[in-house]
Motif scaffolding. Structure first.
Motif, PDB file in Angstrom:
ATOM      1  N   ARG A 267      -1.635  16.963  -0.429  1.00 57.97           N
ATOM      2  CA  ARG A 267      -0.237  16.547  -0.532  1.00 57.97           C
ATOM      3  C   ARG A 267       0.254  16.119   0.840  1.00 57.97           C
ATOM      4  O   ARG A 267       0.315  16.925   1.757  1.00 57.97           O
ATOM      5  N   THR A 268       0.571  14.842   0.985  1.00 58.76           N
ATOM      6  CA  THR A 268       1.188  14.335   2.195  1.00 58.76           C
ATOM      7  C   THR A 268       2.366  13.458   1.770  1.00 58.76           C
ATOM      8  O   THR A 268       2.613  13.255   0.587  1.00 58.76           O
ATOM      9  N   GLU A 269       3.089  12.906   2.729  1.00 65.10           N
ATOM     10  CA  GLU A 269       4.185  12.009   2.398  1.00 65.10           C
ATOM     11  C   GLU A 269       3.678  10.646   1.945  1.00 65.10           C
ATOM     12  O   GLU A 269       4.463   9.831   1.455  1.00 65.10           O
ATOM     13  N   GLU A 270       2.382  10.400   2.094  1.00 70.00           N
ATOM     14  CA  GLU A 270       1.824   9.104   1.714  1.00 70.00           C
ATOM     15  C   GLU A 270       1.041   9.157   0.404  1.00 70.00           C
ATOM     16  O   GLU A 270       1.008   8.184  -0.341  1.00 70.00           O
ATOM     17  N   VAL A 271       0.379  10.283   0.127  1.00 69.41           N
ATOM     18  CA  VAL A 271      -0.496  10.330  -1.029  1.00 69.41           C
ATOM     19  C   VAL A 271      -0.515  11.731  -1.621  1.00 69.41           C
ATOM     20  O   VAL A 271      -0.356  12.735  -0.908  1.00 69.41           O
ATOM     21  N   PHE A 272      -0.690  11.778  -2.931  1.00 71.00           N
ATOM     22  CA  PHE A 272      -0.817  13.041  -3.663  1.00 71.00           C
ATOM     23  C   PHE A 272      -2.131  12.960  -4.431  1.00 71.00           C
ATOM     24  O   PHE A 272      -2.304  12.104  -5.298  1.00 71.00           O
ATOM     25  N   GLN A 273      -3.077  13.836  -4.095  1.00 65.16           N
ATOM     26  CA  GLN A 273      -4.400  13.822  -4.722  1.00 65.16           C
ATOM     27  C   GLN A 273      -4.699  15.185  -5.331  1.00 65.16           C
ATOM     28  O   GLN A 273      -4.442  16.217  -4.708  1.00 65.16           O
ATOM     29  N   VAL A 274      -5.235  15.163  -6.534  1.00 70.39           N
ATOM     30  CA  VAL A 274      -5.570  16.394  -7.247  1.00 70.39           C
ATOM     31  C   VAL A 274      -6.912  16.222  -7.934  1.00 70.39           C
ATOM     32  O   VAL A 274      -7.228  15.143  -8.451  1.00 70.39           O
ATOM     33  N   GLU A 275      -7.704  17.308  -7.931  1.00 68.65           N
ATOM     34  CA  GLU A 275      -8.972  17.305  -8.660  1.00 68.65           C
ATOM     35  C   GLU A 275      -9.124  18.627  -9.396  1.00 68.65           C
ATOM     36  O   GLU A 275      -8.841  19.690  -8.843  1.00 68.65           O
ATOM     37  N   VAL A 276      -9.569  18.542 -10.643  1.00 73.84           N
ATOM     38  CA  VAL A 276      -9.744  19.723 -11.487  1.00 73.84           C
ATOM     39  C   VAL A 276     -11.179  20.209 -11.394  1.00 73.84           C
ATOM     40  O   VAL A 276     -12.126  19.416 -11.435  1.00 73.84           O
ATOM     41  N   ASP A 277     -11.351  21.502 -11.260  1.00 73.10           N
ATOM     42  CA  ASP A 277     -12.672  22.121 -11.334  1.00 73.10           C
ATOM     43  C   ASP A 277     -12.934  22.439 -12.808  1.00 73.10           C
ATOM     44  O   ASP A 277     -12.490  23.459 -13.324  1.00 73.10           O
ATOM     45  N   GLU A 278     -13.637  21.541 -13.488  1.00 71.75           N
ATOM     46  CA  GLU A 278     -13.825  21.691 -14.930  1.00 71.75           C
ATOM     47  C   GLU A 278     -14.641  22.931 -15.275  1.00 71.75           C
ATOM     48  O   GLU A 278     -14.330  23.646 -16.242  1.00 71.75           O
ATOM     49  N   LEU A 314       5.291   8.895 -13.193  1.00 73.16           N
ATOM     50  CA  LEU A 314       5.056   7.746 -12.335  1.00 73.16           C
ATOM     51  C   LEU A 314       3.662   7.167 -12.538  1.00 73.16           C
ATOM     52  O   LEU A 314       3.452   5.961 -12.391  1.00 73.16           O
ATOM     53  N   LYS A 315       2.735   8.048 -12.862  1.00 76.28           N
ATOM     54  CA  LYS A 315       1.350   7.622 -13.099  1.00 76.28           C
ATOM     55  C   LYS A 315       0.645   8.720 -13.876  1.00 76.28           C
ATOM     56  O   LYS A 315       0.945   9.900 -13.695  1.00 76.28           O
ATOM     57  N   HIS A 316      -0.263   8.336 -14.751  1.00 75.00           N
ATOM     58  CA  HIS A 316      -1.076   9.334 -15.430  1.00 75.00           C
ATOM     59  C   HIS A 316      -2.498   8.811 -15.559  1.00 75.00           C
ATOM     60  O   HIS A 316      -2.732   7.598 -15.575  1.00 75.00           O
ATOM     61  N   VAL A 317      -3.426   9.744 -15.624  1.00 73.55           N
ATOM     62  CA  VAL A 317      -4.822   9.383 -15.771  1.00 73.55           C
ATOM     63  C   VAL A 317      -5.533  10.455 -16.581  1.00 73.55           C
ATOM     64  O   VAL A 317      -5.306  11.650 -16.388  1.00 73.55           O
ATOM     65  N   HIS A 318      -6.340  10.031 -17.535  1.00 72.01           N
ATOM     66  CA  HIS A 318      -7.152  10.964 -18.325  1.00 72.01           C
ATOM     67  C   HIS A 318      -8.492  11.121 -17.612  1.00 72.01           C
ATOM     68  O   HIS A 318      -9.475  10.438 -17.907  1.00 72.01           O
ATOM     69  N   ALA A 319      -8.520  12.019 -16.656  1.00 73.06           N
ATOM     70  CA  ALA A 319      -9.708  12.222 -15.832  1.00 73.06           C
ATOM     71  C   ALA A 319      -9.557  13.556 -15.108  1.00 73.06           C
ATOM     72  O   ALA A 319      -8.492  14.169 -15.119  1.00 73.06           O
ATOM     73  N   ARG A 320     -10.632  13.994 -14.459  1.00 71.01           N
ATOM     74  CA  ARG A 320     -10.571  15.271 -13.750  1.00 71.01           C
ATOM     75  C   ARG A 320     -10.057  15.124 -12.332  1.00 71.01           C
ATOM     76  O   ARG A 320      -9.812  16.135 -11.657  1.00 71.01           O
ATOM     77  N   ARG A 321      -9.863  13.891 -11.866  1.00 69.37           N
ATOM     78  CA  ARG A 321      -9.263  13.674 -10.549  1.00 69.37           C
ATOM     79  C   ARG A 321      -8.284  12.510 -10.632  1.00 69.37           C
ATOM     80  O   ARG A 321      -8.454  11.586 -11.440  1.00 69.37           O
ATOM     81  N   GLY A 322      -7.243  12.594  -9.802  1.00 64.95           N
ATOM     82  CA  GLY A 322      -6.262  11.517  -9.793  1.00 64.95           C
ATOM     83  C   GLY A 322      -5.527  11.489  -8.470  1.00 64.95           C
ATOM     84  O   GLY A 322      -5.475  12.481  -7.735  1.00 64.95           O
ATOM     85  N   SER A 323      -4.943  10.326  -8.148  1.00 61.81           N
ATOM     86  CA  SER A 323      -4.176  10.192  -6.915  1.00 61.81           C
ATOM     87  C   SER A 323      -3.004   9.260  -7.166  1.00 61.81           C
ATOM     88  O   SER A 323      -3.023   8.410  -8.061  1.00 61.81           O
ATOM     89  N   TYR A 324      -1.991   9.447  -6.345  1.00 59.14           N
ATOM     90  CA  TYR A 324      -0.798   8.598  -6.448  1.00 59.14           C
ATOM     91  C   TYR A 324      -0.329   8.258  -5.044  1.00 59.14           C
ATOM     92  O   TYR A 324      -0.179   9.146  -4.195  1.00 59.14           O
ATOM     93  N   ALA A 325      -0.106   6.974  -4.803  1.00 61.62           N
ATOM     94  CA  ALA A 325       0.422   6.519  -3.523  1.00 61.62           C
ATOM     95  C   ALA A 325       1.939   6.661  -3.554  1.00 61.62           C
ATOM     96  O   ALA A 325       2.627   5.972  -4.307  1.00 61.62           O
ATOM     97  N   ILE A 326       2.459   7.569  -2.752  1.00 58.58           N
ATOM     98  CA  ILE A 326       3.874   7.904  -2.794  1.00 58.58           C
ATOM     99  C   ILE A 326       4.711   6.775  -2.184  1.00 58.58           C
ATOM    100  O   ILE A 326       4.401   6.271  -1.102  1.00 58.58           O
ATOM    101  N   VAL A 357       6.154  17.027  -3.346  1.00 55.12           N
ATOM    102  CA  VAL A 357       6.279  16.444  -2.009  1.00 55.12           C
ATOM    103  C   VAL A 357       7.647  15.773  -1.941  1.00 55.12           C
ATOM    104  O   VAL A 357       8.062  15.099  -2.892  1.00 55.12           O
ATOM    105  N   PHE A 358       8.351  15.949  -0.831  1.00 61.20           N
ATOM    106  CA  PHE A 358       9.680  15.358  -0.667  1.00 61.20           C
ATOM    107  C   PHE A 358       9.636  14.253   0.382  1.00 61.20           C
ATOM    108  O   PHE A 358       9.039  14.427   1.446  1.00 61.20           O
ATOM    109  N   THR A 359      10.280  13.142   0.080  1.00 61.16           N
ATOM    110  CA  THR A 359      10.308  12.020   1.022  1.00 61.16           C
ATOM    111  C   THR A 359      11.717  11.712   1.513  1.00 61.16           C
ATOM    112  O   THR A 359      11.898  10.770   2.284  1.00 61.16           O
TER     113      THR A 359
END
Length: 376
Positions: A267-278, A314-326, A357-359
């Motif tokens: 989590r940063t002010e530029e990007v939010f990245q998450v990955e699931v441990d399946e 804002l964005k969704h993905v059917h996957a175990r990892r995803g990212s969003y450009a804030i 994350v707050f901008t």
């Protein structure tokens, strides 16, 4: 009654048969931090309506892989030094002192990392004033405040919480059978805790969402019992001490879950990245303790959603990892991860909630309760 019907629709029977310790992998942390699993809300026989001693409750969490626990008794302070821990106690398990301030108009708060009893007798017909009193008294005692189960008896609204100066933590998910249904299913005229969260965040409040058990029962195991293992937090902290864990909570360095395990959060002010441990998530959901939300219709698998102002996805993905450009005008971005599996004739859903994350510069420091600063 609708609430009971909702529970019955969603619940699956849990028993001790085949019980095993929960296994959790830790989300990626920086070199100077670790991830710790804990519960901020548990009760003992001392409150008069729970069934187990402080020692028995502590032992359950110790034996099931938790690193920290708060014995948050109703208007009773339990000194951790008075609780005899298991003879085979792991070095990575601590009790953090606390209390559930049980106040007027069904307003309850956990006072985290306090070392004395916090007065609960303040009365007002204005709910926000009661919450403010709990928060101020907790901070004056050197601790941090969590507003508990706002949908319990629908006692607290997001409007109430928005009037509280300095509110930083509230229970987004509570595993008690009298409150858990309100996280995603509510009676007519009320809103979910996630709706409350987005309303507060959209209004400019810097507040984080906690998940807890609200444990009362160890001797009876079923959907109607308030058993442990149904909600917890994973906290990123430089060390496993009461001060450091408290500082990490108040800084939003954690994620809340009722079963989904994450292997990475960035989590940063530029990007939010998450990955699931399946693998770890599937192992966690083999536990007889966890209970998901039942759905008659759903899509199986993992869904990652990045949520912004107004609760808009804002964005969704059917996957175990995803990212969003804030984006600069997002104001805030939070992440919800949903894991859905078949359950009988329908589906069962489990969640992880990563903190926003707050901008927009809304995050103002609150008095420190101690511990080392948290890095990214």
């Amino acid at each position: 009654m609708k609430m009971k019907a909702n529970r019955e629709m969603r619940c699956k029977f849990v028993s001790l048969a085949g019980a095993c310790a929960l296994l959790f992998s830790m989300a990626t942390a920086s070199a100077d931090t670790q991830w710790y699993k804990g519960n901020t809300h548990a009760h003992t026989v001392l409150c008069g309506h729970a069934d187990s001693s402080p020692e028995a409750v502590a032992k359950w969490y110790h034996d099931h892989g938790y690193q920290f626990l708060i014995l948050s008794e109703h208007n009773i302070f339990i000194d951790p030094e008075s609780v005899e821990l298991p003879e085979d106690r792991r070095e990575d398990f601590i009790l953090i002192p606390g209390e559930e301030i049980t106040g007027h108009k069904h307003v309850h708060s956990t006072a985290v990392n306090v070392h004395r009893l916090i007065d609960w007798t303040f009365e007002s017909e204005v709910v926000s004033e009661i919450i403010q009193d709990h928060l101020d008294r907790t901070r004056d005692a050197g601790g941090e405040h969590i507003l508990n189960h706002p949908t319990y008896r629908y006692a607290v609204t997001s409007e109430d919480m928005k009037q509280v100066s300095g509110l930083r933590l509230f229970e987004l998910h509570n595993g008690h059978p009298n409150t858990v249904q309100h996280a995603h299913e509510v009676d007519s005229g009320f809103v979910t805790t996630e709706d409350m969260w987005d309303d507060m965040l959209t209004s400019g409040v810097a507040v984080y969402g906690v998940s807890s058990d609200d444990t009362h029962t160890l001797k009876e195991w079923n959907c109607e019992a308030s058993n442990p293992g149904r909600g917890w937090v994973m906290v990123r902290s430089p060390e496993l001490t009461a001060d450091s864990i408290t500082e990490a909570l108040r800084s939003g360095e954690f994620y809340a879950t009722n079963g989904v395990v994450l292997s990475r959060i960035n989590r940063t002010e530029e990007v939010f990245q998450v990955e699931v441990d399946e693998k770890a998530t599937l192992e966690a959901l083999e536990s007889p303790y966890v209970i998901g939300y039942r759905r008659s219709e759903a899509s199986g698998g993992t869904l990652i959603e990045f949520v912004g102002p107004g609760g808009r996805v804002l964005k969704h993905v059917h996957a175990r990892r995803g990212s969003y450009a804030i984006q600069a005008d997002d104001a805030y971005v939070r992440c919800r991860v949903t894991f859905t599996r078949r359950a009988g004739a329908g589906y069962e859903q489990f969640f992880a909630w990563a903190q926003p994350v707050f901008t927009d510069g809304r995050l103002e420091p609150v008095p420190s309760t101690g511990g080392a600063p948290i890095g990214d």
